[in-house]
Design an enzyme around this catalytic site. Structure first.
Site, mmCIF file in Angstrom:
data_model
loop_
_atom_site.group_PDB
_atom_site.id
_atom_site.type_symbol
_atom_site.label_atom_id
_atom_site.label_comp_id
_atom_site.label_asym_id
_atom_site.label_seq_id
_atom_site.Cartn_x
_atom_site.Cartn_y
_atom_site.Cartn_z
ATOM 1 N N ASP A 15 4.775 -14.458 -50.715
ATOM 2 C CA ASP A 15 3.557 -14.754 -51.454
ATOM 3 C C ASP A 15 3.606 -13.881 -52.710
ATOM 4 O O ASP A 15 4.352 -12.901 -52.775
ATOM 5 C CB ASP A 15 2.337 -14.413 -50.588
ATOM 6 C CG ASP A 15 1.028 -14.643 -51.312
ATOM 7 O OD1 ASP A 15 0.942 -15.625 -52.075
ATOM 8 O OD2 ASP A 15 0.100 -13.838 -51.138
ATOM 9 N N ASP B 223 0.570 -12.779 -55.139
ATOM 10 C CA ASP B 223 -0.497 -11.807 -55.346
ATOM 11 C C ASP B 223 -0.778 -11.037 -54.062
ATOM 12 O O ASP B 223 -1.032 -11.624 -53.014
ATOM 13 C CB ASP B 223 -1.765 -12.520 -55.816
ATOM 14 C CG ASP B 223 -2.781 -11.565 -56.402
ATOM 15 O OD1 ASP B 223 -2.431 -10.405 -56.655
ATOM 16 O OD2 ASP B 223 -3.932 -11.974 -56.613
ATOM 17 N N GLY C 228 -5.217 -16.471 -51.445
ATOM 18 C CA GLY C 228 -4.355 -17.528 -50.946
ATOM 19 C C GLY C 228 -4.961 -18.914 -51.018
ATOM 20 O O GLY C 228 -4.379 -19.881 -50.541
ATOM 21 N N VAL C 229 -6.137 -19.031 -51.625
ATOM 22 C CA VAL C 229 -6.857 -20.298 -51.691
ATOM 23 C C VAL C 229 -6.722 -20.881 -53.093
ATOM 24 O O VAL C 229 -6.696 -20.141 -54.087
ATOM 25 C CB VAL C 229 -8.345 -20.090 -51.331
ATOM 26 C CG1 VAL C 229 -9.119 -21.386 -51.407
ATOM 27 C CG2 VAL C 229 -8.460 -19.475 -49.940
ATOM 28 N N SER D 5 -0.978 -20.228 -56.529
ATOM 29 C CA SER D 5 -1.396 -20.034 -57.916
ATOM 30 C C SER D 5 -0.609 -20.925 -58.877
ATOM 31 O O SER D 5 0.615 -21.038 -58.785
ATOM 32 C CB SER D 5 -1.211 -18.569 -58.318
ATOM 33 O OG SER D 5 -1.475 -18.402 -59.706
ATOM 34 N N LYS D 6 -1.328 -21.515 -59.821
ATOM 35 C CA LYS D 6 -0.673 -22.271 -60.882
ATOM 36 C C LYS D 6 -0.188 -21.354 -61.999
ATOM 37 O O LYS D 6 0.471 -21.812 -62.937
ATOM 38 C CB LYS D 6 -1.633 -23.329 -61.445
ATOM 39 C CG LYS D 6 -1.971 -24.438 -60.456
ATOM 40 C CD LYS D 6 -2.868 -25.487 -61.090
ATOM 41 C CE LYS D 6 -3.168 -26.612 -60.101
ATOM 42 N NZ LYS D 6 -4.045 -27.654 -60.691
ATOM 43 N N ASP E 18 0.026 -11.536 -47.363
ATOM 44 C CA ASP E 18 -1.039 -10.543 -47.235
ATOM 45 C C ASP E 18 -2.370 -11.170 -46.849
ATOM 46 O O ASP E 18 -3.347 -10.456 -46.654
ATOM 47 C CB ASP E 18 -1.218 -9.783 -48.555
ATOM 48 C CG ASP E 18 -1.973 -10.622 -49.591
ATOM 49 O OD1 ASP E 18 -1.462 -11.713 -49.945
ATOM 50 O OD2 ASP E 18 -3.048 -10.198 -50.046
#
Length: 286
Positions: free
Chosen positions: A51, A53, A88-89, A158-159, A212
């Site tokens: 992941d 961030d 994560g959304v 994330s874009k 995370d």
């Protein structure tokens, strides 16, 4: 004085135990990999999917500031606790979480405009990032894993993934990037990880996911991946009492002090808290 920090301690998986000791030698200033006689067991994995961030870097403060500006504009209460739910959304799903406290009604076009407004502000804030924001431990770990012949990929909703990596000096570093620009379903759906694995030509069982966020662990489990949780992901309570997992965190990125709880740890420490893919049925997708 020689200082030794064990970044990788015990990896525990069903019917398999892998031990790897990584020694950071202050005298020479480089990381040296020292594997014991179980070294070949690392062959269980041929790829690692990270992941972004909270694992590779830390942009929570920028997300918070941007979403706070949008919430304030709408007169919606917003704090760091709510912000943590957004990890994560996807952007649009994050906006829906914020709008839970909104009494008015917004059209789809108005929601799109708000999401774009947030993203524009977020990208302006991200411009402040530089390679100095990349933890030394994270970079050393990535280099060490690559030195072992492992394929490395990013799996992020994330874009802005490619933009962030470029600001960190990692624009061309990873073998593959799966992010919000190529998926239609965000975590806890496993699509982003499945596509990352496909991009590096690996099956899920040959990849380890480092996350995370609870939604990220759920996505890894749903996709059939083994996963290493840190921070919230390691403490979210979905592992079961018999898992015997531990989480190690650091008070700030780049710190080598390990302790049982704390904020997000560098990626190197993530391997202290593996979570196997046999934790039970994945939850329904949001």
């Amino acid at each position: 004085m020689l200082r030794r920090d064990r970044f990788f301690r015990n990896l525990r998986f069903p019917k398999r135990r892998v031990r790897m000791l990584w020694t950071l030698t202050a005298k020479t200033g480089i990381m040296k990999a020292k594997q014991n006689e179980e070294r070949n067991n690392m062959g269980k994995y041929t790829g690692v999917i990270f992941d972004l961030d909270g694992v590779i870097c830390f942009t929570d403060k920028y997300h918070y500031q941007a979403w706070k500006a949008v919430a304030d504009k709408l007169g919606i209460y917003f704090d760091e606790t709510i912000n943590n739910r957004l990890r994560g959304v996807s952007r649009m799903d994050s906006l829906e979480i914020i709008l839970e406290r909104y009494d008015g009604k917004l059209t789809a076009q108005e929601k799109e405009a708000l999401a774009e407004e947030k993203n524009a502000l977020y990208r302006r804030l991200l411009a402040n990032m530089s390679p100095a924001d990349l933890s030394a431990e994270v970079k050393e770990t990535l280099d060490a894993l690559r030195g072992m012949g492992l394929k490395l990929a990013i799996g992020s909703s994330s874009k802005n993934t490619k933009f962030i990596l470029s600001r960190l000096g990692l624009g061309d570093y990873f073998d593959a990037i799966s992010d919000g620009t190529n998926i239609t379903r965000s975590k806890p759906d496993p699509q982003v990880f499945l596509m990352a694995a496909d991009f590096i030509g690996m099956k899920p069982e040959k990849c380890l996911v480092v996350e995370d966020a609870k939604a990220g662990i759920q996505a890894a489990v749903a996709g059939g991946f083994d996963s290493a949780g840190l921070g919230e992901a390691a403490a979210c309570g979905m592992f079961g009492s018999s898992s015997g997992r531990r989480t190690f965190g650091t008070s700030s990125p780049g710190s080598s002090e390990l302790h049982n709880t704390g904020s997000l740890t560098p990626a190197a420490a993530a391997f202290d808290a593996p979570v196997s893919s046999d934790m039970g049925d994945a939850p329904d997708l949001v």
